[in-house]
Design an enzyme around this catalytic site. Structure first.
Site, PDB file in Angstrom:
ATOM      1  N   SER A 102      44.511  32.756  41.843  1.00  0.00           N
ATOM      2  CA  SER A 102      43.872  33.626  40.868  1.00  0.00           C
ATOM      3  C   SER A 102      42.350  33.641  41.027  1.00  0.00           C
ATOM      4  CB  SER A 102      44.294  33.193  39.459  1.00  0.00           C
ATOM      5  OG  SER A 102      43.899  34.118  38.492  1.00  0.00           O
ATOM      6  N   ASP A 243      39.914  39.838  39.330  1.00  0.00           N
ATOM      7  CA  ASP A 243      39.841  38.511  39.951  1.00  0.00           C
ATOM      8  C   ASP A 243      40.659  38.514  41.228  1.00  0.00           C
ATOM      9  OD1 ASP A 243      42.354  38.603  38.802  1.00  0.00           O
ATOM     10  OD2 ASP A 243      42.348  36.517  38.157  1.00  0.00           O
ATOM     11  N   ASP A 245      43.626  37.765  42.213  1.00  0.00           N
ATOM     12  CA  ASP A 245      44.966  38.356  42.295  1.00  0.00           C
ATOM     13  C   ASP A 245      45.109  39.565  41.391  1.00  0.00           C
ATOM     14  OD1 ASP A 245      44.973  36.940  39.892  1.00  0.00           O
ATOM     15  OD2 ASP A 245      47.079  36.377  40.055  1.00  0.00           O
ATOM     16  N   ASP A 247      45.078  40.214  38.216  1.00  0.00           N
ATOM     17  CA  ASP A 247      45.767  40.263  36.927  1.00  0.00           C
ATOM     18  C   ASP A 247      44.791  40.107  35.767  1.00  0.00           C
ATOM     19  OD1 ASP A 247      45.150  37.571  37.130  1.00  0.00           O
ATOM     20  OD2 ASP A 247      47.169  36.856  36.658  1.00  0.00           O
TER      21      ASP A 247
END
Length: 451
Positions: A102, A243, A245, A247
């Site tokens: 992440s 960010d 990833d 999400d």
């Protein structure tokens, strides 16, 4: 049995060190694959990743684990976490996997698992998988004639682009808007600018040249100074920061000022309430969300339901009680009408729709309430466990004193991070000087106890 491998968002750690090793990934693939092998059909797992160098270490190890228990593997390469969740459902797969840490730096990596419904696994399922790994996995191997196969899905990015565009209101376009999008040199570096461009925006891309090492480095949702500068320099209408990833979402208005997840939840919650789209009579957020959001919603007859930190816990409450808007102050936005997990790009599209429909500038639309002063400080702890430090009498005393000082005019939240060796100290209240003093006192106590 308690979970020791899985944290608040899957497995996470320093790449190529315990627990984030190829050996662990292979064993996890075997255990998870075996758990989700039910029935006589060919079983399939979708594996996506972000742009970290260590993805090349973990992806083949997971693939080998799944193939060894008879599960076919569909590799989609670098794609946002919500894209993998969507593809897991779309392909009727039995399991989805995202290799990502992440918002963490490139040295870290992680593994997140999604069930066939596209939702993150429950704590109970994760405990079962851990138990399988601990009890021996040799018996899970299938014979040579039953091994799985692996293949790449070449149009995975295009499928997600079309899905994301489908969440934008029909009849609207982004013509005339200039948008700066910071992709954090992460998983959305191709798809996010493309979605905005195909909807008609003039796009200024940032952090779209990943090299395996620069993911989240001075860019993305945790580092928005450069985004704000670019918004002002280019005269853009909005800045979007994702960010690693994708999400998570943080915005910058046309003045370069940062807009956090609380303001986005306030905007979408109020907008959907007025349009009759909001379900549950409120919004689900975590204990970290500002009291200003709670007061804003209450003034409109809506409730703010709080959960422990972690978007998975927000989603669990949303599903249990029928809410369709939830998220975290940090930028995770879960819009259950569209996604089964946080999706920064889809949430950004909802904000852009609100901008277009209002005809106003972002600074007018996105400042929904005045937040109370809030301080969040992270204290890195090495050697001793966070739980042991927080149990120290001096730390407990400092926390009690802080709570007494804030009684009736604010709140205090102390917690250990579920993904890093950190203790997070948050204080919120009417008087900024008071919360600064309270926070400093508790941090001093934690550092002394950790020494």
């Amino acid at each position: 049995m308690t979970r020791t491998l899985f944290g608040t968002d899957g497995v996470r750690g320093t790449a190529n060190a315990e627990p984030m090793t190829a050996e662990m990934a292979l064993r996890l693939g075997m255990a998870a694959g075996s758990h989700f092998t039910r029935g006589d059909h060919r079983h399939t797992v979708v594996i996506g990743k972000d742009t970290r160098l260590s993805g090349y270490l973990l992806e083949p190890a997971l693939t080998a684990g799944f193939v060894s228990v008879g599960m076919d593997v569909v590799l989609v390469g670098p794609l946002p976490t919500p894209a993998v969740a969507m593809l897991t459902r779309s392909l009727r797969a039995d399991l989805g996997v995202v290799i990502s840490a992440s918002h963490n730096p490139y040295q870290d990596n992680g593994i997140k698992l999604f069930g066939p419904d596209g939702y993150k696994l429950s704590d109970e399922t994760e405990r079962t998988i851990e138990a399988t790994m601990a009890n021996g996995i040799e018996s899970l191997r299938v014979g040579p004639d039953r091994l799985g196969r692996a293949r790449r899905l070449e149009d995975a990015g295009g499928r997600y682009i079309e899905y994301a565009k489908s969440t934008f209101p029909r009849g609207l376009r982004l013509d005339g808007l200039k948008i700066v999008v910071d992709c954090a040199n992460g998983a959305a570096y191709k798809v996010a600018p493309r979605v905005l461009w195909e909807l008609g925006a003039e796009v200024v891309p940032m952090a779209v040249t990943p090299d395996g090492f620069n993911i989240n480095k001075e860019c993305g949702s945790l580092h928005t100074d450069a985004l704000g500068e670019q918004v002002v320099t280019h005269g853009a209408d909005l800045g979007i920061a994702l960010d690693g990833d994708a999400d998570r979402l943080v915005l910058c208005d046309e003045t370069g000022r940062q807009i956090d997840g609380d303001q986005v939840m306030a905007l979408i919650g109020d907008l959907w309430q007025r349009s009759g789209q909001l379900r549950g009579g409120g919004v689900v957020a975590t204990v970290m969300s500002n009291l200003g959001l709670e007061r804003f919603l209450a003034a409109r007859g809506l409730t703010l339901v709080r959960t422990q930190v972690g978007d998975r816990y927000v989603l669990e409450r949303m599903l249990a009680d029928g809410y369709n808007v939830g998220g975290e102050q940090s930028g995770h936005m879960i819009l259950a009408d569209h996604s089964t997990t946080g999706d920064g790009l889809v949430a950004a599209l909802q904000v852009l729709a609100a901008l277009i429909q209002s005809g106003k500038q972002a600074s007018e639309v996105l400042r929904q309430f005045e937040p109370l002063p809030q301080l969040l400080r992270n204290v890195r702890v090495e050697g001793r466990s966070a739980a042991e430090i927080l149990a120290a009498p001096t730390v407990k005393g400092a926390i009690a004193a802080g709570e007494a000082r804030l009684a009736g005019q604010g709140r205090l939240l102390i917690r250990k991070s579920g993904t890093e060796p950190l203790i997070r100290v948050m204080a919120e209240g009417e008087d900024e000087k008071v919360i600064d003093t309270v926070t400093a006192s508790i941090i001093d106590a934690i550092r002394s106890a950790a020494a």
